[in-house]
Design a protein around this motif. Sequence first.
Motif, short mmCIF file in Angstrom:
data_model
loop_
_atom_site.label_atom_id
_atom_site.label_comp_id
_atom_site.label_asym_id
_atom_site.label_seq_id
_atom_site.Cartn_x
_atom_site.Cartn_y
_atom_site.Cartn_z
N UNK A 203 58.31 2.78 47.72
CA UNK A 203 59.29 3.80 48.07
C UNK A 203 58.67 4.93 48.84
N UNK A 204 59.31 6.08 48.75
CA UNK A 204 58.86 7.21 49.55
C UNK A 204 59.27 8.51 48.86
N UNK A 205 58.67 9.60 49.31
CA UNK A 205 58.99 10.91 48.75
C UNK A 205 60.14 11.54 49.51
N UNK A 206 61.02 12.22 48.79
CA UNK A 206 62.08 12.98 49.47
C UNK A 206 61.82 14.47 49.39
N UNK A 207 60.78 14.85 48.64
CA UNK A 207 60.50 16.26 48.48
C UNK A 207 61.10 16.82 47.22
N UNK A 208 62.09 16.16 46.69
CA UNK A 208 62.72 16.63 45.45
C UNK A 208 63.25 15.42 44.70
N UNK A 209 63.11 15.45 43.39
CA UNK A 209 63.65 14.37 42.58
C UNK A 209 62.79 13.13 42.62
N UNK A 210 63.25 12.09 41.95
CA UNK A 210 62.46 10.85 41.90
C UNK A 210 62.42 10.17 43.26
N UNK A 211 61.34 9.41 43.49
CA UNK A 211 61.19 8.72 44.77
C UNK A 211 62.10 7.51 44.82
N UNK A 212 62.91 7.40 45.86
CA UNK A 212 63.77 6.22 45.96
C UNK A 212 62.95 4.96 46.23
N UNK A 213 63.47 3.83 45.79
CA UNK A 213 62.84 2.54 46.04
C UNK A 213 63.37 1.97 47.35
N UNK A 214 62.45 1.63 48.24
CA UNK A 214 62.87 1.03 49.52
C UNK A 214 63.02 -0.48 49.39
N UNK A 215 62.16 -1.09 48.56
CA UNK A 215 62.25 -2.54 48.36
C UNK A 215 61.41 -2.92 47.15
N UNK A 216 61.73 -4.04 46.55
CA UNK A 216 60.92 -4.59 45.47
C UNK A 216 60.22 -5.82 46.04
N UNK A 217 58.92 -5.69 46.23
CA UNK A 217 58.15 -6.77 46.85
C UNK A 217 57.81 -7.81 45.78
N UNK A 218 58.06 -9.06 46.09
CA UNK A 218 57.74 -10.16 45.18
C UNK A 218 56.43 -10.79 45.63
N UNK A 219 55.46 -10.83 44.72
CA UNK A 219 54.15 -11.43 45.03
C UNK A 219 53.86 -12.56 44.06
N UNK A 220 53.06 -13.48 44.52
CA UNK A 220 52.64 -14.59 43.65
C UNK A 220 51.16 -14.85 43.89
N UNK A 221 50.48 -15.35 42.87
CA UNK A 221 49.08 -15.72 43.03
C UNK A 221 49.01 -16.99 43.90
N UNK A 222 48.15 -16.93 44.92
CA UNK A 222 48.05 -18.03 45.89
C UNK A 222 46.69 -18.70 45.67
N UNK A 223 46.68 -19.99 45.42
CA UNK A 223 45.43 -20.68 45.18
C UNK A 223 45.13 -20.78 43.69
N UNK A 224 43.89 -21.12 43.38
CA UNK A 224 43.51 -21.33 41.99
C UNK A 224 42.30 -20.47 41.62
N UNK A 225 42.05 -20.41 40.33
CA UNK A 225 40.89 -19.65 39.87
C UNK A 225 41.29 -18.27 39.40
#
Lengths: 339, 176
Positions: A203-225
């Motif tokens: 997200x980002x700062x607006x200067x006041x109040x809680x920071x809005x969420x711009x996106x929820x990034x989905x990550x996964x472990x790639x490979x093994x180990x």
Amino acid sequence: MTIEDLLREAITEHAGAQPDPPDRWAEIEVRSIEERRRRRRRERGLGVVGMAAAIMAVLVAVPVLSRNEGKDRVVTGTGPVSTTELSIDPDSTVPASIPPTSTARGTSPATTAPAATTRSIPPSATTATSAPSPFPYQPLWPFASPAEVITWQRAYRSGGQQPWHLDADSTALGFTQGYLGFSEVNKVVGRTLGATDARVSVGYDTGAGPSPTAAVIHLAKYGTGTDAPWEVVGTTDAPTFTLTAPRYGASVTSPVTVGGQIMGVDENIKVQVHQQSSATPLGEFCCLPAGNSGAPWTTRVAFSGATDGVLTIVASTGGHFQGVERFTVTGVKSLPAPP
Amino acid sequence: MMSVVKPATGAVSAAEGPALWDLYRDHRGSLVRLASLLLSDVGEAEDVTQDAFVKAHLRWGRLRDPDKALAFLRSAVLNGARSRLRHRRVVERNRSSAGRLGESAETSFMAVEDHRWMLVALRALPDRQRECLALRYYLGLSESEIATTLGISAGSVKTHVHRGLAALSNRLERPS
């Protein structure tokens, strides 16, 4: 008299002929109060639904965890998603070790990973000791193929190079700022970390109040180990802004029809097509005016120069407070352009 | 400008109310006229402007900079006008062809009477060209201000203004 003078004269005459509009300020206040009440009711309703979902999740997770008790919980890239949740750090900002774009954009050939049929589907549940299964997602960033993952793992094991690949926050911010170029979206506002799966809210700062969420990034472990790196595979979208066409994993050619739904006012949707091996977008459409409650949006984007197997399509909107306030991505496969 | 008295409803907080109220008092008229340039219907133009102020009222906590608030209002008015025009076009497409011909002939007749032909020609331009010309020649905004309001680049603004003027010029040479 020039055309500009004529136009100015016509407009001035038109404006001068109109009386002042009536004062309807009271109506604005009443409508605003009513809308706030509606939103509060909606939020309360969502809270009840969320609580019910949390209870259901606990009921499902307890038997699963008890079955796995005593087993090795080391990350293998194929295990079930852990329910471990870390606390949100609202003050977390861009780490100093944000991955540079140049090093992240490889030139490896297309991945051979099979396509997933829908977005953000969790990997099929397997035991921690089973054989590695094919990566079920579209690898969007920073690795284009399993070979690149192995190359990095060798370098990391021998010299500790680019340790940020093991940090989901840095990877999510690197994807947002370095790959997509959304420099204004500059902080992590929340995260849910599992053993092989993570969702990082940026997200980002607006200067006041809680920071809005711009996106929820989905990550996964790639490979093994135990040192399998994080890979961005998509976004988890709220109903307020979605990208549902083309479907995740679809094969596309230029021009591609892109669409979804949006909730908001006075939005301008910008769509870009990226590939890892290119420093600039392969195609772009700007901008599609949209808004209202759950309104569908759709547009066509032409692109050229696709050489990677996987493309990232990103739709963003903003303009009220900063250029990019919300975004959503999908991963697709590129087909060679017809002759 | 017609004098208006701020109602003492107390619905807006004392800290935030006056600024939005000042914007309403000072810019309501120009925003309605801007919308009416695009919509040719004063009633609809007033409604679009009201909608824009309701949105600003709801977001006021995050729109404390008056300059940004005015840009937001302009943008909201233009988007509202664009949305209404889209709806109107859909409705007109569904009308009988006879109705469309009658309306078109009447509009053309009225247009040659006076300066109204210029406004008719302006409203016939593509959305972006019409908006750029209205912002430039009615509100007197600079290219960068128009770019901010519409969320496009200054170069695009220049192109839209140039093409819009060229289209109007062609229409002037061949009024039909």
